[in-house]
Structure formats: structure tokens, C-alpha cells
Design a protein around this motif. Structure first.
Motif, PDB file in Angstrom:
ATOM      1  N   LYS A  37      -3.226  23.350 -27.070  1.00 48.70           N
ATOM      2  CA  LYS A  37      -4.370  23.563 -27.952  1.00 48.70           C
ATOM      3  C   LYS A  37      -5.228  22.313 -27.993  1.00 48.70           C
ATOM      4  O   LYS A  37      -4.731  21.194 -28.117  1.00 48.70           O
ATOM      5  CB  LYS A  37      -3.905  23.907 -29.364  1.00 48.70           C
ATOM      6  CG  LYS A  37      -2.970  25.100 -29.438  1.00 48.70           C
ATOM      7  CD  LYS A  37      -3.642  26.370 -29.021  1.00 48.70           C
ATOM      8  CE  LYS A  37      -4.600  26.864 -30.070  1.00 48.70           C
ATOM      9  NZ  LYS A  37      -5.185  28.192 -29.735  1.00 48.70           N
ATOM     10  N   ASP A  75      -9.525  23.419 -31.554  1.00 47.41           N
ATOM     11  CA  ASP A  75      -8.701  24.570 -31.930  1.00 47.41           C
ATOM     12  C   ASP A  75      -7.805  24.232 -33.115  1.00 47.41           C
ATOM     13  O   ASP A  75      -7.624  25.037 -34.031  1.00 47.41           O
ATOM     14  CB  ASP A  75      -7.843  25.024 -30.748  1.00 47.41           C
ATOM     15  CG  ASP A  75      -8.689  25.480 -29.572  1.00 47.41           C
ATOM     16  OD1 ASP A  75      -9.742  26.073 -29.821  1.00 47.41           O
ATOM     17  OD2 ASP A  75      -8.290  25.224 -28.423  1.00 47.41           O
ATOM     18  N   SER A 122      -2.195  33.363 -28.571  1.00 44.84           N
ATOM     19  CA  SER A 122      -2.761  32.028 -28.377  1.00 44.84           C
ATOM     20  C   SER A 122      -3.620  32.036 -27.128  1.00 44.84           C
ATOM     21  O   SER A 122      -3.449  32.889 -26.243  1.00 44.84           O
ATOM     22  CB  SER A 122      -1.651  30.985 -28.255  1.00 44.84           C
ATOM     23  OG  SER A 122      -2.192  29.679 -28.158  1.00 44.84           O
ATOM     24  N   THR A 133      -9.855  24.158 -36.286  1.00 40.85           N
ATOM     25  CA  THR A 133     -10.173  25.518 -36.747  1.00 40.85           C
ATOM     26  C   THR A 133      -8.988  26.143 -37.462  1.00 40.85           C
ATOM     27  O   THR A 133      -9.123  26.718 -38.553  1.00 40.85           O
ATOM     28  CB  THR A 133     -10.582  26.403 -35.559  1.00 40.85           C
ATOM     29  OG1 THR A 133     -11.713  25.822 -34.907  1.00 40.85           O
ATOM     30  CG2 THR A 133     -10.930  27.807 -36.022  1.00 40.85           C
ATOM     31  N   GLU A 134      -7.791  26.044 -36.865  1.00 46.53           N
ATOM     32  CA  GLU A 134      -6.604  26.639 -37.473  1.00 46.53           C
ATOM     33  C   GLU A 134      -6.219  25.909 -38.759  1.00 46.53           C
ATOM     34  O   GLU A 134      -5.728  26.520 -39.712  1.00 46.53           O
ATOM     35  CB  GLU A 134      -5.452  26.624 -36.480  1.00 46.53           C
ATOM     36  CG  GLU A 134      -5.656  27.607 -35.335  1.00 46.53           C
ATOM     37  CD  GLU A 134      -4.571  27.491 -34.285  1.00 46.53           C
ATOM     38  OE1 GLU A 134      -3.797  26.538 -34.354  1.00 46.53           O
ATOM     39  OE2 GLU A 134      -4.516  28.361 -33.398  1.00 46.53           O
ATOM     40  N   ASN A 167      -6.472  29.259 -24.629  1.00 46.73           N
ATOM     41  CA  ASN A 167      -7.325  28.095 -24.438  1.00 46.73           C
ATOM     42  C   ASN A 167      -8.327  28.434 -23.342  1.00 46.73           C
ATOM     43  O   ASN A 167      -8.544  29.606 -23.055  1.00 46.73           O
ATOM     44  CB  ASN A 167      -6.497  26.839 -24.120  1.00 46.73           C
ATOM     45  CG  ASN A 167      -5.619  27.008 -22.892  1.00 46.73           C
ATOM     46  OD1 ASN A 167      -5.834  27.901 -22.071  1.00 46.73           O
ATOM     47  ND2 ASN A 167      -4.618  26.149 -22.756  1.00 46.73           N
TER      48      ASN A 167
END
Length: 238
Positions: free
Chosen positions: A46, A50, A207, A53-54, A209
Motif C-alpha cells: 500500500k 492509500d 485490496s 485514506t484508510e 494498488n
């Protein structure tokens, strides 16, 4: 002006501690979520954006949870306020009788009046013991609680969310509940290089990327390498 400068310094220190903690909590949430599906965390790396954001997504969920139980904060404030009022009333009551609690000489020989079955001298000894033990117990406890808030709780929350999605998918498939017909649980990997476009795989987006994407169809976790002629599709029905 000096106080404003101190407030700004305190805010900068607080942000310097809080932001990394939130970022770590978001990453741990992702680990708990993806590991429940059986995805090796190191398989799909990640990026920093990312993780951010999470992390803020998790922060928003925690804030929503806090707002949902806002009344508990009022109860806690109310209990503390009642304790402070009771202490204030005790002091005023003693002063009305010509006794100033601040001027009491508390020793082994002069232990003072009893409160809840214990003399003031015993209460003083108890508080001193608690204060001494606190340096050995409270600080590690606080550190342990902070570690739990940052790591254990986000990991378990991510795992819980994943298990809920797996259960819903295995029960009703990609179809949304009747009250949410405009939504779908699944994301489809579509090959747009052919006409008409062909769906390669559909499932929960675990998940992804810039290079890889992991999808779970209720039974099997599949990891695909993204290409220029692939796209991810999640339809919404109005």
C-alpha cells in the motif's frame, strides 16, 4: 501573545503525536481486513496515500461511533460534577461548623474524623500509596491502552468488517438487500479490449494498488495483475 504561542506549540506537539497514530491505526485496520480474506499483506503493497485514506476512513468511523453514544460523555461529566459538588459541600459544611479542612493536622496521633469508615489519616496513607504505585502501574497501563487503541482494536475492527462482508456475500451473493437495491457488494474486473467487454472476475474488493488487485467471490481469493485494457466496475442501479 505568549499564551497563544504556547497553545500553538502544544497543538503542534499534539498533531505530531496524533497524526502518526492515526496513520498506523489505518494501516493496522487494512491488515486486519485483508488478512481475514487470506491475503498475504506483503503481496499488495500500500502506498502512503492509500494508508492516509484508510486511516481517515477509520477515524470517521470512530467519530461516528462516538457521536452515536454521545450521551455517555454527558453521563461521565455528570458523575464527575456530582463528585466535585459533594466535595465542595463537605468543605462548606465543615467550615460552617468552625472546622477548616485545609487547616487539619493529620498525623498518626491526630487521625482526624472518619469518612466512609476511614479516618483522614488512613485516607491520606491510601492516597500516598496509590500515588507511589501509580508511577509503576498507571503509566504502563496508559501505554498499553494506547497501544490497544492504535493496533489491537483497529485490527479486530477490520477483521470484523471483513467477516461481515464474507457472510453477506456467501448468503445472498453480490445482490444488495431489498432496502438498498441501488447498491452492489461486488466489484468486477472487466476486459475492455474485446467487444463486448468481458467480465473476468467479480467479488469483494479486498485490496489493490497500481499493479495488483485482490478480489474475493465468497469462496476463493484471486489476485490479478492490472493491465491497460482492464478496468474495475461497480454498477449502481437507480
Amino acid at each position: 501573545m505568549e499564551k497563544i504561542h504556547q497553545y500553538l506549540q502544544s497543538a503542534a506537539v499534539l498533531l505530531g503525536i496524533l497524526v502518526p497514530c492515526i496513520l498506523l491505526a489505518g494501516y493496522v485496520y487494512h491488515l486486519g481486513y485483508s488478512a481475514t480474506f487470506g491475503l498475504e499483506p506483503s503481496l499488495i503493497n500500500k502506498g502512503f496515500s492509500d494508508v492516509i485514506t484508510e486511516a481517515w476512513f477509520l477515524g470517521a468511523l470512530l467519530l461516528a461511533h462516538f457521536v452515536k453514544y454521545w450521551w455517555s460523555g454527558f453521563i461521565a461529566v455528570g458523575v464527575i460534577s456530582m463528585m466535585m459538588l459533594a466535595l465542595f459541600y463537605f468543605v462548606v459544611y465543615q467550615k460552617s461548623k468552625g472546622k477548616d479542612p485545609a487547616a487539619w493536622e493529620i498525623t498518626r496521633d491526630k487521625q482526624g474524623p472518619k469518612i466512609l469508615g476511614l479516618t483522614l489519616w488512613h485516607w491520606k496513607c491510601w492516597f500516598e500509596t496509590v500515588e507511589e504505585v501509580g508511577t509503576w502501574v498507571y503509566i504502563p497501563t496508559v501505554l498499553l491502552v494506547l497501544a490497544s487503541l492504535i493496533t489491537i482494536i483497529p485490527f479486530q475492527y477490520g477483521a470484523t468488517q471483513a467477516k461481515k462482508q464474507i457472510s453477506n456475500l456467501q448468503t445472498t451473493g453480490c445482490n444488495a438487500p431489498a432496502e438498498k437495491q441501488d447498491r452492489t457488494r461486488c466489484v468486477s474486473l472487466v476486459n475492455i479490449s474485446v467487444t463486448p467487454p468481458t467480465t473476468i472476475y467479480s467479488g469483494i474488493l479486498v485490496s489493490s494498488n497500481n499493479e495488483l488487485v485482490a478480489l474475493f467471490d465468497g469462496k476463493t481469493l484471486e489476485v490479478f495483475r492490472l493491465k491497460d485494457d482492464f478496468k474495475l466496475s461497480k454498477p449502481h442501479h437507480n
